[in-house]
Design a protein around this motif. Sequence first.
Motif, PDB file in Angstrom:
ATOM      1  N   ASP A 471       0.840  -1.204   0.000  1.00 35.64           N
ATOM      2  CA  ASP A 471       0.000   0.000   0.000  1.00 35.64           C
ATOM      3  C   ASP A 471       0.874   1.252   0.000  1.00 35.64           C
ATOM      4  N   PRO A 472       1.591   1.511  -1.118  1.00 39.18           N
ATOM      5  CA  PRO A 472       2.488   2.675  -1.158  1.00 39.18           C
ATOM      6  C   PRO A 472       1.754   4.006  -0.980  1.00 39.18           C
ATOM      7  N   TYR A 473       0.465   4.033  -1.314  1.00 41.40           N
ATOM      8  CA  TYR A 473      -0.291   5.285  -1.168  1.00 41.40           C
ATOM      9  C   TYR A 473      -0.457   5.672   0.295  1.00 41.40           C
ATOM     10  N   SER A 474      -0.423   4.699   1.186  1.00 41.24           N
ATOM     11  CA  SER A 474      -0.506   5.013   2.617  1.00 41.24           C
ATOM     12  C   SER A 474       0.745   5.766   3.070  1.00 41.24           C
ATOM     13  N   ILE A 475       1.867   5.490   2.411  1.00 39.48           N
ATOM     14  CA  ILE A 475       3.095   6.241   2.712  1.00 39.48           C
ATOM     15  C   ILE A 475       2.944   7.675   2.214  1.00 39.48           C
ATOM     16  N   GLY A 476       2.368   7.810   1.025  1.00 42.37           N
ATOM     17  CA  GLY A 476       2.161   9.149   0.479  1.00 42.37           C
ATOM     18  C   GLY A 476       1.248   9.997   1.340  1.00 42.37           C
ATOM     19  N   LYS A 477       0.275   9.353   2.011  1.00 42.50           N
ATOM     20  CA  LYS A 477      -0.643  10.099   2.868  1.00 42.50           C
ATOM     21  C   LYS A 477       0.055  10.682   4.086  1.00 42.50           C
ATOM     22  N   GLN A 478       1.248  10.160   4.389  1.00 42.81           N
ATOM     23  CA  GLN A 478       2.011  10.695   5.524  1.00 42.81           C
ATOM     24  C   GLN A 478       2.703  12.016   5.177  1.00 42.81           C
ATOM     25  N   GLY A 479       2.644  12.383   3.897  1.00 37.47           N
ATOM     26  CA  GLY A 479       3.244  13.642   3.471  1.00 37.47           C
ATOM     27  C   GLY A 479       4.341  13.431   2.449  1.00 37.47           C
ATOM     28  N   GLU A 481       7.439  14.441   2.400  1.00 39.48           N
ATOM     29  CA  GLU A 481       8.755  14.080   2.923  1.00 39.48           C
ATOM     30  C   GLU A 481       8.866  12.573   3.137  1.00 39.48           C
ATOM     31  N   ALA A 482       7.799  11.966   3.643  1.00 42.01           N
ATOM     32  CA  ALA A 482       7.811  10.514   3.849  1.00 42.01           C
ATOM     33  C   ALA A 482       7.903   9.777   2.520  1.00 42.01           C
ATOM     34  N   PHE A 483       7.124  10.240   1.531  1.00 39.26           N
ATOM     35  CA  PHE A 483       7.153   9.630   0.195  1.00 39.26           C
ATOM     36  C   PHE A 483       8.536   9.772  -0.430  1.00 39.26           C
ATOM     37  N   ARG A 484       9.082  10.980  -0.365  1.00 40.77           N
ATOM     38  CA  ARG A 484      10.371  11.233  -1.010  1.00 40.77           C
ATOM     39  C   ARG A 484      11.491  10.426  -0.351  1.00 40.77           C
ATOM     40  N   SER A 485      11.511  10.372   0.967  1.00 38.02           N
ATOM     41  CA  SER A 485      12.618   9.723   1.656  1.00 38.02           C
ATOM     42  C   SER A 485      12.706   8.236   1.321  1.00 38.02           C
ATOM     43  N   ILE A 486      11.556   7.600   1.077  1.00 35.07           N
ATOM     44  CA  ILE A 486      11.567   6.163   0.775  1.00 35.07           C
ATOM     45  C   ILE A 486      11.668   5.901  -0.723  1.00 35.07           C
ATOM     46  N   PHE A 487      10.716   6.409  -1.484  1.00 33.47           N
ATOM     47  CA  PHE A 487      10.590   6.014  -2.893  1.00 33.47           C
ATOM     48  C   PHE A 487      11.518   6.777  -3.837  1.00 33.47           C
ATOM     49  N   LEU A 488      11.919   7.972  -3.441  1.00 33.87           N
ATOM     50  CA  LEU A 488      12.785   8.756  -4.321  1.00 33.87           C
ATOM     51  C   LEU A 488      14.255   8.665  -3.933  1.00 33.87           C
ATOM     52  N   GLU A 489      14.521   8.598  -2.629  1.00 37.21           N
ATOM     53  CA  GLU A 489      15.905   8.688  -2.182  1.00 37.21           C
ATOM     54  C   GLU A 489      16.525   7.339  -1.791  1.00 37.21           C
TER      55      GLU A 489
END
Length: 514
Positions: A471-479, A481-489
């Motif tokens: 459920d990657p969208y649940s990470i995105g709902k955290q904001g 910064e949370a999305f970027r730190s995991i999926f982008l960086e």
Amino acid sequence: MVKYDSILARSFSRHEQKKLGYGAFVCCLLIALCFCTVLKPNLNPLPALKLQRSMGVKHKILALWETNSTQQVIKNMLEYPEINTNTTEEFENVYSQVAADSDDLQQNASTLTNPIASSSQAEEAKIAEVVTKNLEPLCNTMEAKTEFCEINKEVRVDAKSSSAFVVSSQIGNRSWSIRPYARKEDETAMSHTRAWSVKPVIGDLEIPQCNRNHRVPAILFSNGGYTGNHFHEITDVVIPLFITSRKYDGEVQFLISDIKPFWVPKYRAVLKGLSKYDIIDIDKEDVVHCFPSLTVGLKRHEKELSIDPSKHSYSMKDFREFLRNSYSLKKANAIRIKDGHQRKRPRLLIIPRKRTRSFTNTGEISKMARRLGFKVIVAEADINLSKFAEVVNSCDVLMGVHGAGLTNILFLPENAVFIQILPVGGFEWLATNDFGEPSQDMNLKYLEYKISNEESTLIQQYPLDHAVFTDPYSIGKQGWEAFRSIFLEKQNVKLNVNRFRPTLLKALELLHQN
């Protein structure tokens, strides 16, 4: 009366008396008609007195009679009310506003010595309100992504006060504060962008004197926001600058605020293609610059990497042609693969990325692509954008993981193929809006490859039943910064070459169709 009647009775018969009375009545009507048509008496109300109120009912009613031109506009509106279909409604609105300020009305009642003049003044004040409301605003603040002011009058730009003074008494007295970076909805971007005021000057207000006079229009824009990210430099600045300045055919002066030292050298070819004049780092100027006209801020399409031709008279095709001319790019069209023996192989550019979302098996990908018939180039942009633009333009297919480096598809030839690799993380919306849809407006052929969980290096950091995968969208709902730190960086990509192979075969098929 008896004597008069007896004389008529002796001199005329009753029938003749009746005819004489009718004739006298008609004569009286003719005399009255001649008086009204020939002498033209003035039946208008007495002229209004020019009374100045000691305490204004509404500030917009003050100084209505300072110029004859204003009086003439009001006079015309009184005589021809059809020029404004909202006149009646506007009058009623102003009336209610004025009536609400009863204290002011009572205080100034003693000054209205002529009731007719008072009525006329109130009526003309209401019309002046209509005139003010119907003035075309200098600034457009209604766009989704940007705000800009187009000032087609003499302007004085004073960097010390971050102000552009408009020398005119015909545009009202409203001022605007504009941050001239084309991503107004993003608070973070705006926090890195200097605000500029646009201030109309009316009457004898003190204004700075000109120190440098220019004969060409100017455009003031910012290098703030997300400048430093290649995608944002293009979509937020370069394309909007093209839209805003192209109509001047080089006869325009650029004023750059929040300037970044690297930005001007990086985009020198673009700047020279749009303006014949050296840029001015306006923030450092301690003199007042005067221009015949000025645009503060840049126009842009609400979509990324896009131009709306119905609105701006230009298209992405025009912009890409401009880039080819500015960077002297030679290849206008991608290769067309013919059936049978193909002497010239199509060129595939792999953008590996160095830090995050990079390919961990670039060599393996290259080897498979060569077996399919591609000539493979592995390269990534650096500060020398001109050189990299030539590399991109020489290729027929470009592939890379979602990221700012894909912005360089702008330099691909017509009908080239663009393959966007989507990492784990629910990138579908970003991929489509940032590059997928825009690439089609560039006349490119778009392919998309979504990696499996096993192709992501995140599998080495999280179990497969973790929300990162399920459920990657649940990470995105955290904001963000949370999305970027995991999926982008934290994520890199190891392509399964056997799984990816059909995508490259599809690219070859598309080149057959050129």
